[in-house]
Design a protein around this motif. Structure first.
Motif, short mmCIF file in Angstrom:
data_model
loop_
_atom_site.label_atom_id
_atom_site.label_comp_id
_atom_site.label_asym_id
_atom_site.label_seq_id
_atom_site.Cartn_x
_atom_site.Cartn_y
_atom_site.Cartn_z
N ALA A 82 4.38 -2.09 -1.06
CA ALA A 82 4.44 -3.05 0.06
C ALA A 82 3.15 -3.83 0.15
N HIS B 56 11.98 4.52 2.80
CA HIS B 56 12.04 3.05 2.83
C HIS B 56 11.23 2.37 1.73
N LEU C 31 10.75 -1.89 0.70
CA LEU C 31 9.77 -2.37 1.67
C LEU C 31 8.97 -3.53 1.09
#
Length: 492
Positions: A292, A253, A257
């Motif tokens: 992130a 991910h 993200l």
């Protein structure tokens, strides 16, 4: 500019108040049994917590309280309420001290309003301007921020009304920061397994049981990452498996993200258990390395309730962590007034330069001078109460260890400071867990002690900071009595 104004959904408090006004109780004496019955019958019209009835709200009515000591049902029951989900911070003279300046302000305003004279605002909806009390609040808030935030001087706060909206505001502002930095593909939102960030049908978070379509339709999109909870991570082998799972999660991910949400100390989903500090530091490092941004949700454990770091407001600060956004709320305005918020710790200048403003906003947030006045006094008092939180927290911890022993290991104690919990141990599952949880609640109430019973099976203990120590000791004695009765009933 330090303020990003926001709002949460409407509150049920006004509706509950209007319901109470329709009940004709005696005003000069303790309500009679007939009055209490009328109140409880009327409460059935109020849709509240699911464990209070199929639809209506049918708990007892509190008529007086001092510290954790409540009288229920017109004085018929004496109950030590040691768990209010972190919603109250002071009682007695300390609460009066926090509220009196606002009360005097309101009285002076009402006197002028009654005479038809110009008066200071009792409410100033932010579509037109801001109340001057906001300046004192922002100054008090800045003094509580981590050193890295104050030194960078690139922060801003989005004020909200309650915690779920504060988390939503935190996520939204960080997604906007990702976009301002050119990371348009980074829109994924990750939350921990068994996390709780507000009402499960409309907020981020992962309930222990999957929600049916009728309850999950309004839930925001989210990605779930594995986290160290009392249900999943209790050994070195569990930690090794968790690290491997994290590697796979970020590999899958990481590119899309945008924001990762963490709770340094879990709330009701895990009975106040904490992340292991070093594991949380490691996880935040992995999230940042993947590109992130990180929200540290401290709506419950903040305001120095955690008892760590000599009175630092935020647990992440006490642990030396550097998240990109912090949330606060619950009792910041004493619990008398709704107020919460999200603080972006760095990136305010980039948002401003890109011409961005928050979408999670409303004219009601930051509109109440009395809420801002109370919150300013609360923030300025945290250092004064840090020793009390530490000493009372130690007593509470001792009492819960006694309770754990009385349960013969079936209940495990978690947490620190004045945010602690008892959780049924992980081997109890299914019907056995539900039966144990129901028995625990029944015998606690029969013994005269009311923690905050949680769906995970157990309870949280979050008394006000000025709780009398003798009440904590008494609550511990009653808790052990209740648990011995549970053990006898269930054959532990």
């Amino acid at each position: 500019m330090r303020l990003l104004v926001g709002f949460a959904a409407g509150l049920a408090a006004a509706a509950a108040y209007s319901v109470l006004q329709r009940v004709r109780c005696r005003r000069s004496a303790v309500p009679t049994a007939k009055d209490v019955a009328a109140i409880r019958a009327t409460f059935r019209r109020v849709s509240a917590r699911p464990n209070h009835g199929a639809l209506g709200c049918i708990p007892p009515a509190t008529h007086t309280k001092r510290g954790t000591l409540h009288t229920w049902n017109g004085g018929a029951e004496r109950m030590l309420v040691v768990g209010g989900a972190c919603s109250e911070i002071f009682g007695g003279p300390h609460l009066a001290k926090m509220l009196r300046p606002g009360l005097e302000y309101e009285a002076a305003v009402l006197a002028k309003v009654e005479r038809g004279e110009p008066a200071a605002p009792l409410v100033q909806h932010t579509s037109t301007s801001l109340p001057p009390q906001l300046a004192d609040f922002v100054e008090a808030l800045e003094a509580q921020l981590p050193a890295f935030v104050r030194q960078a001087d690139d922060w801003a706060v989005s004020l909200q009304v309650e915690g779920a909206s504060a988390v939503s505001a935190a996520v939204e502002v960080l997604l906007q920061l990702q976009a301002a930095r050119g990371n348009l593909e980074r829109v994924g939102i990750a939350v921990a397994d068994r996390s709780y960030h507000g009402p499960p049908s409309t907020s981020l978070g992962v309930p222990a049981k999957p929600l049916p379509p009728a309850l999950s339709a309004a839930k925001p999109p989210q990605i779930v990452y594995p986290a160290p909870t009392p249900f999943s991570c209790t050994s070195d082998a569990d930690v090794a498996a968790l690290r491997a799972a994290w590697k796979g999660f970020f590999a899958q991910h990481g590119k899309g993200l945008g924001v990762v949400v963490v709770e340094p100390q879990w709330g009701s989903s895990c009975a106040a258990a904490t992340w292991p500090k070093e594991l949380l530091k490691e996880f935040i490092g992995l999230a940042h390395a993947a590109g992130a941004l990180v929200v540290s949700d401290e709506v419950m454990c903040g305001l120095a309730r955690h008892g760590e770091g000599g009175g630092k407001c935020f647990l992440s600060d006490a642990w030396g962590l550097q998240p990109d956004c912090l949330t606060f709320g619950k009792a910041v305005a004493t619990g008398m007034f709704p107020l919460a918020g999200a603080i972006i710790t760095r990136g305010a200048a980039a948002l401003g330069a890109d011409g961005r403003s928050v979408a999670q906003s409303h004219t009601y947030a930051a509109s109440s001078p009395r809420a801002l006045m109370a919150a300013t006094l609360v923030l300025n008092s945290l250092a004064e109460f840090a020793p009390k939180v530490a000493s009372s927290g130690a007593i509470l911890g001792e009492e819960l260890m006694k309770a754990e022993a009385a349960s013969k290991g079936k209940l495990k104690s978690h947490g620190h400071g004045l945010m602690r919990g008892l959780l049924l141990e992980r081997s109890l599952t299914g019907d056995a867990r539900a039966t144990a949880a129901a028995s625990f609640k029944k015998h606690c109430l029969a013994a005269g002690v009311a923690p905050y019973f949680i769906p995970a099976g157990g309870a949280m203990f979050t008394p006000p900071y000025d709780v009398p120590e003798e009440q904590l000791r008494e609550a511990g004695v009653k808790m052990c009595e209740a648990i011995r009765n549970v053990a006898s009933e269930l054959g532990w």
